[in-house]
Design a protein around this motif. Structure first.
Motif, mmCIF file in Angstrom:
data_model
loop_
_atom_site.group_PDB
_atom_site.id
_atom_site.type_symbol
_atom_site.label_atom_id
_atom_site.label_comp_id
_atom_site.label_asym_id
_atom_site.label_seq_id
_atom_site.Cartn_x
_atom_site.Cartn_y
_atom_site.Cartn_z
ATOM 1 N N ALA A 12 1.029 -1.186 0.132
ATOM 2 C CA ALA A 12 0.068 -0.093 -0.210
ATOM 3 C C ALA A 12 0.762 1.280 -0.026
ATOM 4 C CB ALA A 12 -0.860 0.011 1.212
ATOM 5 N N PHE A 13 1.971 1.264 0.986
ATOM 6 C CA PHE A 13 2.690 2.457 0.885
ATOM 7 C C PHE A 13 3.533 2.548 -0.429
ATOM 8 C CE2 PHE A 13 7.064 4.191 1.762
ATOM 9 C CZ PHE A 13 6.683 5.449 2.011
ATOM 10 N N ASN A 14 3.988 1.649 -0.940
ATOM 11 C CA ASN A 14 4.790 1.633 -2.301
ATOM 12 C C ASN A 14 3.667 2.032 -3.429
ATOM 13 O OD1 ASN A 14 7.057 0.929 -1.456
ATOM 14 N ND2 ASN A 14 6.843 -1.402 -1.685
ATOM 15 N N LEU A 15 2.349 1.734 -3.338
ATOM 16 C CA LEU A 15 1.536 2.054 -4.583
ATOM 17 C C LEU A 15 1.325 3.571 -4.367
ATOM 18 C CD1 LEU A 15 -0.372 1.146 -6.683
ATOM 19 C CD2 LEU A 15 -2.175 0.730 -5.160
ATOM 20 N N ALA A 16 0.976 4.153 -2.947
ATOM 21 C CA ALA A 16 0.714 5.490 -2.798
ATOM 22 C C ALA A 16 1.899 6.259 -3.327
ATOM 23 C CB ALA A 16 0.312 5.710 -1.332
ATOM 24 N N ARG A 17 2.923 5.932 -3.181
ATOM 25 C CA ARG A 17 4.076 6.464 -3.693
ATOM 26 C C ARG A 17 4.534 6.437 -5.222
ATOM 27 N NH1 ARG A 17 7.710 9.563 0.022
ATOM 28 N NH2 ARG A 17 8.842 9.332 -2.104
ATOM 29 N N VAL A 21 -0.770 9.317 -5.054
ATOM 30 C CA VAL A 21 -2.148 9.512 -4.734
ATOM 31 C C VAL A 21 -2.594 8.705 -3.342
ATOM 32 C CG1 VAL A 21 -3.124 9.915 -6.805
ATOM 33 C CG2 VAL A 21 -3.139 7.722 -5.827
ATOM 34 N N PRO A 22 -3.411 9.284 -2.626
ATOM 35 C CA PRO A 22 -3.815 8.689 -1.236
ATOM 36 C C PRO A 22 -4.413 7.296 -1.736
ATOM 37 C CG PRO A 22 -4.332 10.943 -1.128
ATOM 38 C CD PRO A 22 -3.940 10.602 -2.664
ATOM 39 N N VAL A 23 -3.835 6.178 -0.769
ATOM 40 C CA VAL A 23 -4.584 5.021 -1.054
ATOM 41 C C VAL A 23 -4.962 4.394 0.211
ATOM 42 C CG1 VAL A 23 -3.271 4.422 -3.135
ATOM 43 C CG2 VAL A 23 -2.494 3.488 -0.829
ATOM 44 N N VAL A 24 -6.136 3.629 0.434
ATOM 45 C CA VAL A 24 -6.376 2.904 1.560
ATOM 46 C C VAL A 24 -5.972 1.454 1.697
ATOM 47 C CG1 VAL A 24 -8.125 4.559 2.056
ATOM 48 C CG2 VAL A 24 -8.812 2.505 0.790
ATOM 49 N N LEU A 25 -5.797 0.897 2.602
ATOM 50 C CA LEU A 25 -5.668 -0.583 2.948
ATOM 51 C C LEU A 25 -6.707 -0.938 3.867
ATOM 52 C CD1 LEU A 25 -3.885 -3.103 2.941
ATOM 53 C CD2 LEU A 25 -2.707 -1.918 5.018
ATOM 54 N N GLY A 33 -6.852 -5.499 0.823
ATOM 55 C CA GLY A 33 -7.008 -4.748 -0.355
ATOM 56 C C GLY A 33 -6.367 -3.342 -0.286
ATOM 57 N N VAL A 34 -6.223 -2.811 -1.397
ATOM 58 C CA VAL A 34 -5.636 -1.548 -1.557
ATOM 59 C C VAL A 34 -6.283 -0.906 -2.748
ATOM 60 C CG1 VAL A 34 -3.521 -0.146 -1.908
ATOM 61 C CG2 VAL A 34 -3.566 -2.232 -0.529
ATOM 62 N N MET A 35 -6.684 0.425 -2.492
ATOM 63 C CA MET A 35 -7.258 1.089 -3.569
ATOM 64 C C MET A 35 -7.209 2.428 -3.423
ATOM 65 S SD MET A 35 -11.494 0.487 -3.399
ATOM 66 C CE MET A 35 -11.711 0.552 -4.962
ATOM 67 N N VAL A 36 -7.267 3.446 -4.624
ATOM 68 C CA VAL A 36 -7.177 4.629 -4.584
ATOM 69 C C VAL A 36 -8.327 5.240 -3.490
ATOM 70 C CG1 VAL A 36 -7.427 6.792 -5.640
ATOM 71 C CG2 VAL A 36 -6.187 5.057 -6.748
ATOM 72 N N HIS A 49 -5.622 1.414 7.296
ATOM 73 C CA HIS A 49 -4.807 2.709 7.070
ATOM 74 C C HIS A 49 -5.091 3.345 5.877
ATOM 75 C CE1 HIS A 49 -1.550 5.140 8.982
ATOM 76 N NE2 HIS A 49 -0.838 5.144 7.558
ATOM 77 N N GLU A 50 -4.586 4.725 5.846
ATOM 78 C CA GLU A 50 -4.611 5.438 4.683
ATOM 79 C C GLU A 50 -3.402 6.089 4.572
ATOM 80 O OE1 GLU A 50 -6.929 9.081 2.124
ATOM 81 O OE2 GLU A 50 -7.300 8.893 4.250
ATOM 82 N N TYR A 51 -2.755 5.860 3.273
ATOM 83 C CA TYR A 51 -1.443 6.414 2.917
ATOM 84 C C TYR A 51 -1.371 7.231 1.955
ATOM 85 C CZ TYR A 51 0.099 1.751 4.967
ATOM 86 O OH TYR A 51 0.135 0.851 5.883
ATOM 87 N N ASP A 52 -0.896 8.485 2.615
ATOM 88 C CA ASP A 52 -0.949 9.670 1.698
ATOM 89 C C ASP A 52 0.450 10.095 1.416
ATOM 90 O OD1 ASP A 52 -1.188 12.149 0.739
ATOM 91 O OD2 ASP A 52 -2.441 12.924 2.248
ATOM 92 N N PRO A 53 0.787 10.169 -0.088
ATOM 93 C CA PRO A 53 2.185 10.499 -0.203
ATOM 94 C C PRO A 53 2.547 11.721 -0.033
ATOM 95 C CG PRO A 53 1.127 10.190 -2.218
ATOM 96 C CD PRO A 53 0.008 9.717 -1.057
#
Length: 58
Positions: A12-17, A21-25, A33-36, A49-53
């Motif tokens: 999830a962290f790698n996808l956000a980076r 764009v912010p993604v949610v796990l 699952g992970v998505m925008v 968790h939400e990952y915001d780059p």
């Protein structure tokens, strides 16, 4: 921490980076699952968790 959760968090962290764009796990039953974030319309209680780059703290 389970191995599956650890792997999901790293991805999830790698996808956000990568997308910048912010993604949610989120978790449903035993699966992750992970998505925008802007496209997530599921239950808020399933979000792990939400990952915001753009945020200095993730």
């Amino acid at each position: 921490m389970s191995q599956n959760l650890n792997l999901a968090q790293e991805n999830a962290f790698n996808l956000a980076r990568t997308l910048m764009v912010p993604v949610v796990l989120f978790q449903v039953d035993d699966a992750f699952g992970v998505m925008v974030s802007s496209e997530y319309d599921g239950d808020e209680d399933t979000i792990v968790h939400e990952y915001d780059p753009w945020s200095p703290a993730h």
